[in-house]
Motif scaffolding. Structure first.
Motif, PDB file in Angstrom:
ATOM      1  N   ARG A  69       0.807  -1.213   0.000  1.00 59.65           N
ATOM      2  CA  ARG A  69       0.000   0.000   0.000  1.00 59.65           C
ATOM      3  C   ARG A  69       0.845   1.270   0.000  1.00 59.65           C
ATOM      4  N   CYS A  70       2.156   1.130   0.150  1.00 63.47           N
ATOM      5  CA  CYS A  70       3.028   2.294   0.348  1.00 63.47           C
ATOM      6  C   CYS A  70       4.252   2.210  -0.559  1.00 63.47           C
ATOM      7  N   ASP A  71       5.025   3.291  -0.526  1.00 64.34           N
ATOM      8  CA  ASP A  71       6.212   3.369  -1.380  1.00 64.34           C
ATOM      9  C   ASP A  71       7.452   2.779  -0.745  1.00 64.34           C
ATOM     10  N   ALA A  72       7.463   2.649   0.574  1.00 64.45           N
ATOM     11  CA  ALA A  72       8.641   2.141   1.266  1.00 64.45           C
ATOM     12  C   ALA A  72       8.234   1.730   2.673  1.00 64.45           C
ATOM     13  N   LEU A  73       9.182   1.130   3.405  1.00 65.88           N
ATOM     14  CA  LEU A  73       8.839   0.478   4.664  1.00 65.88           C
ATOM     15  C   LEU A  73       9.914   0.737   5.714  1.00 65.88           C
ATOM     16  N   VAL A  74       9.463   1.020   6.964  1.00 62.98           N
ATOM     17  CA  VAL A  74      10.361   1.078   8.124  1.00 62.98           C
ATOM     18  C   VAL A  74       9.940  -0.026   9.079  1.00 62.98           C
ATOM     19  N   LEU A  75      10.856  -0.916   9.373  1.00 62.94           N
ATOM     20  CA  LEU A  75      10.616  -1.998  10.332  1.00 62.94           C
ATOM     21  C   LEU A  75      11.353  -1.673  11.619  1.00 62.94           C
ATOM     22  N   VAL A  76      10.624  -1.569  12.736  1.00 59.23           N
ATOM     23  CA  VAL A  76      11.240  -1.246  14.025  1.00 59.23           C
ATOM     24  C   VAL A  76      11.232  -2.481  14.916  1.00 59.23           C
ATOM     25  N   SER A  77      12.428  -2.888  15.333  1.00 64.05           N
ATOM     26  CA  SER A  77      12.598  -4.002  16.269  1.00 64.05           C
ATOM     27  C   SER A  77      11.834  -5.249  15.863  1.00 64.05           C
ATOM     28  N   PRO A  78      11.980  -5.696  14.621  1.00 70.13           N
ATOM     29  CA  PRO A  78      11.280  -6.930  14.228  1.00 70.13           C
ATOM     30  C   PRO A  78      11.757  -8.116  15.057  1.00 70.13           C
ATOM     31  N   ARG A  79      10.825  -9.005  15.381  1.00 67.56           N
ATOM     32  CA  ARG A  79      11.142 -10.153  16.250  1.00 67.56           C
ATOM     33  C   ARG A  79      11.448 -11.422  15.458  1.00 67.56           C
ATOM     34  N   MET A  80      11.149 -11.434  14.158  1.00 70.21           N
ATOM     35  CA  MET A  80      11.264 -12.678  13.386  1.00 70.21           C
ATOM     36  C   MET A  80      12.722 -13.158  13.302  1.00 70.21           C
ATOM     37  N   PRO A  81      12.934 -14.446  13.065  1.00 70.11           N
ATOM     38  CA  PRO A  81      14.297 -14.971  12.930  1.00 70.11           C
ATOM     39  C   PRO A  81      15.056 -14.290  11.794  1.00 70.11           C
ATOM     40  N   ALA A  82      16.384 -14.309  11.889  1.00 71.43           N
ATOM     41  CA  ALA A  82      17.240 -13.580  10.953  1.00 71.43           C
ATOM     42  C   ALA A  82      17.023 -14.019   9.515  1.00 71.43           C
ATOM     43  N   GLU A  83      16.910 -15.321   9.257  1.00 66.09           N
ATOM     44  CA  GLU A  83      16.786 -15.777   7.875  1.00 66.09           C
ATOM     45  C   GLU A  83      15.466 -15.329   7.261  1.00 66.09           C
ATOM     46  N   ARG A  84      14.393 -15.309   8.048  1.00 63.05           N
ATOM     47  CA  ARG A  84      13.097 -14.836   7.543  1.00 63.05           C
ATOM     48  C   ARG A  84      13.144 -13.336   7.288  1.00 63.05           C
TER      49      ARG A  84
END
Length: 635
Positions: free
Chosen positions: A121-136
């Motif tokens: 829905r947007c032009d770009a993304l900021v992810l703050v403190s994601p919890r998912m594993p590194a490979e994902r």
């Protein structure tokens, strides 16, 4: 009958009215510089005549962009993430962008799907403190670029990385607690999948490797205020005297439950957090924490995202270091004594804090910023200093204050000008701390530079303050020893006072002690009362108040020629051995001036001169901290 709603004018109608193609209208709307001016004039006229308002959605479709970016956070209730959002939104708005927010509610399984949908829905993304594993996470970044990741290491994409050195933050809090005498502390951990939690653990592991006397107990916590609240009982049963919480929310939840349980913070348990969220300083007690630049993280996220969207990504990761904010929730360990905490020293004797040493950097310039002792208390808890009293806002506990050093005031407030009176001049100087260290467990040594109103160094000072518990008859008491050596290593000095400038009796200036407003008596070897004390060269002066009851016996150091006492009682209660009582004091370049005072603080009112003289014989000291080194003169 109400008028039927008007249908919105379309781009086709504008084109027909102007006699041009829809593509031409679109180019004019998008400010294409290559459009023929005549065509542009026709289109703008049609827009005006038809009152056309272009659809933002339609314009986005034409342009292939939405002028929005998405922010994905694990918990929007956390003020830390709110701060990042504010900084991001404010900066993006300046460039005509808006921010959409997605909250994953700490659901790791949903993070990837939410991020992909937000990016669509947007032009770009900021992810703050994601919890998912590194490979994902790395696989996700391949699908949603351009992206900036905050508080997470991104393998192979340093340009997208913004972070806080949480290892340093946790280690600094551990050092702070250790300096206060805590040798067994708890780490109240964050979510187990949190990368920032791993950094905090690493910082504490590195600290214990350097300081093996520190024992860190790992306890289950979380990231929400409820997690801290629920953890109180396990914290208390662990036998620790200090806590490093995963974040401020956890720390504040812990404080709330400890308050319900009647636990004294910091008397029984010190509590610290990380982030310095806005409510941290309003906690009860105010929370000691590591201050993180939340707004700057958000602002920098936008700058990097904007550059990435323009095809110019940053070439390096960016990491911030948090700053220690010492507040009331941390204090000496229950068994600690002496001077503690080199950052903001406190003196603990007989299981209570009896003095705090403030740097004074937050003081307004017109009050002459300087370090000072306040509050100072007897072992019975009677406070014997005052700060910023309404009668003289520039009176600051116990400190060195001189009203005239080469015409610069290190006293604060008004300056006495002969023939004019007391006026407010812009001549207030600053005592700048250059170095402070704890010597043994009973002495603070400080090196200062005195800087005038033009920011030119005038003199240097080495200051030593010692505190010790003593026994006076059947009572516990304590002694305070203060020694200052002022050196004229920036040029000759001329020290004066209002008295030397023409105001009779106002020879104040030196090591000044401002007491609270008591109905007190002053006693010297010359007798009882202000009239006999003011100007007396008695080697001692006692301030005593039967109503409390308390006696503070002030003694000029043994082996020194007593200076005249400046003593005020009726107007306010303030005392000092005066440096320039009625004559100018000259200090040649390279020369020194010694100031000193010994104090005995007793929870008993003593007015008998013979008893006071006997105490002076026992407790007056010739102590000197030893050789001193002065800061080298600066250009």
């Amino acid at each position: 009958m109400p008028n039927p709603p008007q249908r919105q004018v379309t781009i086709a109608q504008v084109a027909e009215y102007a006699g041009v193609s829809q593509a031409s209208v679109s180019r004019v709307l998008n400010r294409n510089a290559k459009v023929d001016p005549a065509i542009s004039a026709k289109v703008l006229d049609a827009i005006d005549k038809l009152n056309y308002s272009p659809s933002q959605m339609a314009r986005n479709l034409v342009r292939g962009r939405s002028n929005t970016v998405a922010l994905v956070v694990p918990d929007l209730e956390n003020p830390m993430f709110q701060g990042v959002l504010k900084g991001l939104s404010r900066e993006a708005a300046r460039d005509g962008y808006r921010v959409l927010v997605a909250d994953t509610a700490e659901r790791v399984a949903d993070e990837e799907e939410i991020a992909i949908e937000a990016r669509s829905r947007c032009d770009a993304l900021v992810l703050v403190s994601p919890r998912m594993p590194a490979e994902r996470l790395e696989a996700l970044l391949d699908r949603v670029r351009p992206t900036v990741v905050v508080n997470r290491l991104v393998s192979g994409e340093p340009a997208a990385e913004l972070s806080v050195d949480y290892a340093h933050a946790a280690g600094t809090l551990g050092e702070h607690l250790l300096s206060l005498g805590h040798t067994r502390i708890a780490y109240l951990a964050g979510p187990p999948q949190s990368y920032a939690d791993n950094l905090r653990r690493r910082g504490l592991v590195e600290l214990t490797a350097r300081r093996p006397e520190l024992d860190v107990v790992d306890l289950v916590g979380g990231s929400a205020i409820e997690d801290g609240y629920r953890a109180a009982e396990q914290v208390l049963s662990s036998g620790v005297t200090g806590v490093v919480a995963f974040n401020d929310l956890v720390a504040m939840g812990l404080l709330a439950r400890l308050r319900e349980l009647g636990v004294d913070v910091p008397g029984d348990l010190s509590v610290t957090g990380i982030d310095d969220v806005p409510l941290a300083r309003f906690a009860a007690p105010a929370l000691t924490t590591m201050s993180v630049p939340r707004l700057e993280l958000g602002a920098q996220s936008w700058r990097r995202l904007r550059d990435a969207m323009a095809g110019e990504p940053a070439t390096h990761p960016l990491s911030y270091r948090a700053i220690l904010e010492v507040r009331a929730s941390s204090g000496p360990a229950p068994e600690a004594s002496g001077w503690l905490s080199p950052g903001r020293p406190v003196l603990r004797l007989a299981d209570r804090i009896v003095a705090r040493y403030e740097e004074g950097t937050s003081i307004d310039q017109v009050l002459s910023p300087r370090p000072f002792l306040h509050p100072v208390e007897t072992l019975g808890g009677v406070r014997v200093t005052d700060v910023h009293p309404t009668d003289h806002l520039h009176h600051l506990g116990i400190g060195v204050a001189l009203p005239d050093v080469n015409r610069t005031s290190y006293w604060g407030g008004r300056t006495y000008v002969q023939g004019v009176g007391s006026v407010m001049l812009e001549n207030q100087g600053t005592q700048r701390r250059d170095e402070l260290e704890l010597v043994g467990d009973d002495t603070v040594t400080e090196r200062l530079t005195w800087i005038d109103e033009r920011e030119v160094a005038q003199l240097s000072e080495v200051r030593s303050i010692r505190g010790r518990a003593v026994r006076v008859g059947e009572r516990d008491a304590w002694t305070l020893n203060w020694r200052s050596v002022l050196t004229a290593n920036f040029g000759a000095l001329r020290l004066g006072s209002p008295a030397t400038n023409g105001r009779t009796g106002a020879g104040y200036g030196g090591l000044f002690w401002r007491f609270p407003k008591w109905d007190a008596q002053v006693v010297t070897a010359d007798g009882v009362g202000e009239e006999l004390a003011h100007g007396s060269r008695s080697p001692w002066l006692a301030v005593t108040d039967p109503a409390r009851p308390v006696t503070v016996l002030l003694m000029q150091p043994a082996g020194t020629e007593p200076r005249p006492w400046f003593a005020r009682v009726s107007e306010y209660l303030g005392v000092c051995p005066a440096v320039a009582w009625d004559e100018i004091v000259e200090v040649p370049e390279g020369g020194t001036l010694d100031l000193g005072l010994d104090a005995l603080l007793i929870d008993r009112a003593i007015t008998d001169a013979g008893e006071l003289a006997a105490l002076v014989a026992t407790h007056r000291s010739d102590w000197h901290p030893g050789p001193v080194a002065h800061p080298a003169p600066k250009a």
